[in-house]
Design a protein around this motif. Structure first.
Motif, PDB file in Angstrom:
ATOM      1  N   ASP A 109       0.847  -1.348  -0.081  1.00 14.96           N
ATOM      2  CA  ASP A 109      -0.163   0.123  -0.152  1.00 14.96           C
ATOM      3  C   ASP A 109       0.950   1.256  -0.073  1.00 14.96           C
ATOM      4  O   ASP A 109       1.270   1.615   1.052  1.00 14.96           O
ATOM      5  N   LEU A 110       1.200   1.549  -1.209  1.00 15.56           N
ATOM      6  CA  LEU A 110       1.958   2.930  -1.418  1.00 15.56           C
ATOM      7  C   LEU A 110       1.740   3.863  -0.724  1.00 15.56           C
ATOM      8  O   LEU A 110       2.144   4.870  -0.303  1.00 15.56           O
ATOM      9  N   HIS A 111       0.043   4.246  -0.868  1.00 12.86           N
ATOM     10  CA  HIS A 111      -0.464   5.543  -0.345  1.00 12.86           C
ATOM     11  C   HIS A 111      -0.109   5.310   1.235  1.00 12.86           C
ATOM     12  O   HIS A 111       0.269   6.483   1.891  1.00 12.86           O
ATOM     13  N   ALA A 112      -0.308   4.186   1.941  1.00 10.34           N
ATOM     14  CA  ALA A 112      -0.021   4.404   3.352  1.00 10.34           C
ATOM     15  C   ALA A 112       1.419   4.464   3.706  1.00 10.34           C
ATOM     16  O   ALA A 112       1.838   5.155   4.670  1.00 10.34           O
ATOM     17  N   ALA A 113       2.149   3.897   2.852  1.00  9.47           N
ATOM     18  CA  ALA A 113       3.630   3.890   3.011  1.00  9.47           C
ATOM     19  C   ALA A 113       4.150   5.294   3.203  1.00  9.47           C
ATOM     20  O   ALA A 113       4.612   5.815   4.107  1.00  9.47           O
ATOM     21  N   VAL A 114       3.918   6.179   2.151  1.00 10.92           N
ATOM     22  CA  VAL A 114       4.046   7.477   2.100  1.00 10.92           C
ATOM     23  C   VAL A 114       3.334   8.530   3.190  1.00 10.92           C
ATOM     24  O   VAL A 114       3.638   9.406   3.516  1.00 10.92           O
ATOM     25  N   ALA A 115       2.244   7.990   3.623  1.00 16.34           N
ATOM     26  CA  ALA A 115       1.544   8.661   4.665  1.00 16.34           C
ATOM     27  C   ALA A 115       2.191   8.635   6.249  1.00 16.34           C
ATOM     28  O   ALA A 115       2.162   9.564   6.784  1.00 16.34           O
TER      29      ALA A 115
ATOM     30  N   SER B 155       2.701   7.451  -9.644  1.00 12.64           N
ATOM     31  CA  SER B 155       1.748   7.696 -10.690  1.00 12.64           C
ATOM     32  C   SER B 155       1.368   6.293 -11.250  1.00 12.64           C
ATOM     33  O   SER B 155       0.168   6.393 -11.749  1.00 12.64           O
ATOM     34  N   ALA B 156       2.084   5.436 -11.371  1.00 15.42           N
ATOM     35  CA  ALA B 156       1.584   4.207 -12.154  1.00 15.42           C
ATOM     36  C   ALA B 156       0.738   3.373 -10.996  1.00 15.42           C
ATOM     37  O   ALA B 156      -0.292   2.853 -11.593  1.00 15.42           O
ATOM     38  N   THR B 157       0.738   3.803  -9.873  1.00 19.27           N
ATOM     39  CA  THR B 157      -0.173   3.243  -8.955  1.00 19.27           C
ATOM     40  C   THR B 157      -1.588   4.112  -8.572  1.00 19.27           C
ATOM     41  O   THR B 157      -2.135   3.734  -7.725  1.00 19.27           O
ATOM     42  N   GLY B 158      -1.297   5.247  -8.912  1.00 19.75           N
ATOM     43  CA  GLY B 158      -2.411   6.436  -8.530  1.00 19.75           C
ATOM     44  C   GLY B 158      -2.149   6.695  -7.032  1.00 19.75           C
ATOM     45  O   GLY B 158      -2.997   6.776  -6.369  1.00 19.75           O
ATOM     46  N   GLY B 159      -0.843   6.535  -6.456  1.00 21.07           N
ATOM     47  CA  GLY B 159      -0.873   6.383  -5.089  1.00 21.07           C
ATOM     48  C   GLY B 159      -1.231   5.346  -4.301  1.00 21.07           C
ATOM     49  O   GLY B 159      -1.230   5.279  -3.154  1.00 21.07           O
ATOM     50  N   GLY B 160      -1.583   4.373  -5.140  1.00 14.96           N
ATOM     51  CA  GLY B 160      -2.371   3.189  -4.309  1.00 14.96           C
ATOM     52  C   GLY B 160      -1.666   2.037  -4.087  1.00 14.96           C
ATOM     53  O   GLY B 160      -0.416   2.155  -3.740  1.00 14.96           O
ATOM     54  N   ARG B 161      -2.028   1.019  -4.645  1.00 10.26           N
ATOM     55  CA  ARG B 161      -1.258  -0.172  -4.261  1.00 10.26           C
ATOM     56  C   ARG B 161      -0.357  -0.657  -5.370  1.00 10.26           C
ATOM     57  O   ARG B 161      -0.771  -0.533  -6.635  1.00 10.26           O
TER      58      ARG B 161
END
Ligand code: ADP
Length: 243
Positions: free
Chosen positions: A197-203, A235-241
């Motif tokens: 979860d890239l979004h959570a990782a950067v959060a 950008s590839a994951t839309g900030g998501g997974r």
């Protein structure tokens, strides 16, 4: 000034199987109180690195050094949940206490120290009322809290978590992230988490290790967000997974 040793120092490490490297030129360090997220595509070597940090796997070359009071058996590990674990027929209390086995030495019965440590962690994670319940009857989020309490019994320093929110509903996911943030901020527990979860990782994280075919990235979250690899993956994951 005394140069304080990092809890984990990884220098030019290569990891792999049967002489074939999966990860090479891995350099990073983890200091007390850090919150590091390890990201990368499936098969990039995240679990292999976890095994190496737990000293279950030796590097092919390079060095992984532990310092600042940390030993591999002083790391609280929360593995990825398997179907078998979800069905484990033991009480919450027994599972949490079993986390004390490494820390206080092996004994046939749990002593006062183990019982107190387990009770303290259950209280901290808000699961005291579940102590007598059977683990397999709990919700996914409750099960993860139990495994987190178990991992906390094994350490005063560091939690290593492999996909801790996989399979949880959105409310439980949020609760899990908040719990980890609290343990990191209030108790200064170092967190190393493998995450899709890239979004959570950067959060939540303050450092990111991105494992890929090279170049690898290790640095602060802020630098990751500015880096080519960080921008491309976000950008590839839309900030998501990442899948
Ligand atoms: P990730 O956790 O990022 O999905 P892994 O660390 O599980 O990646 O796997 C990295 C690579 O190592 C994959 O190509 C995988 O097939 C290979 N691998 C994993 N475990 C073994 C093993 N026990 N023996 C041989 N190859 C393995």
């Amino acid at each position: 000034m005394v140069n304080k040793m990092a809890q984990i120092l990884c220098r030019d490490v290569a990891l792999g199987y049967e002489g074939k490297a999966v990860i090479q030129h891995l350099n990073f360090e983890v200091n007390q109180g850090d919150y590091l997220c390890i990201v990368g595509e499936n098969g990039s070597g995240k679990s292999t690195l976890m095994k190496a940090l737990l000293k279950l796997k030796a590097p092919m070359s390079g060095e992984i050094r532990m310092g600042d009071g940390l030993e591999a058996d002083g790391i609280g590990y929360l593995p990825q949940q398997t179907v078998v674990q979800k069905d484990f027929p033991a009480s919450v209390q027994e599972i949490v206490r079993s986390g004390c086995l490494g820390r206080f030495g092996w004994r046939p019965f749990y002593g006062r120290k183990e019982k107190e440590a387990a009770a303290e962690q259950m209280e901290k994670l808000g699961i005291t009322r579940l102590a007598g319940r059977c683990y397999r009857e709990l919700s996914g989020g409750q099960q993860q809290r139990v495994l987190l309490a178990r991992a906390m019994c094994a350490t005063r320093y560091m939690l290593l978590l492999d996909e801790p929110v996989a399979g949880l509903d959105p409310v439980a996911v949020q609760e899990m992230y908040e719990l980890l943030e609290e343990l990191n901020r209030k108790e200064k527990i170092t967190i190393i988490m493998v995450s899709h979860d890239l979004h959570a990782a950067v959060a939540y994280a303050d450092h990111i290790l991105h494992i890929s075919e090279e170049p690898l990235f290790f640095g602060t979250k802020e630098d990751y967000l500015k880096s080519g690899i960080g921008k491309a993956y976000l950008s590839a994951t839309g900030g998501g997974r990442i899948v």
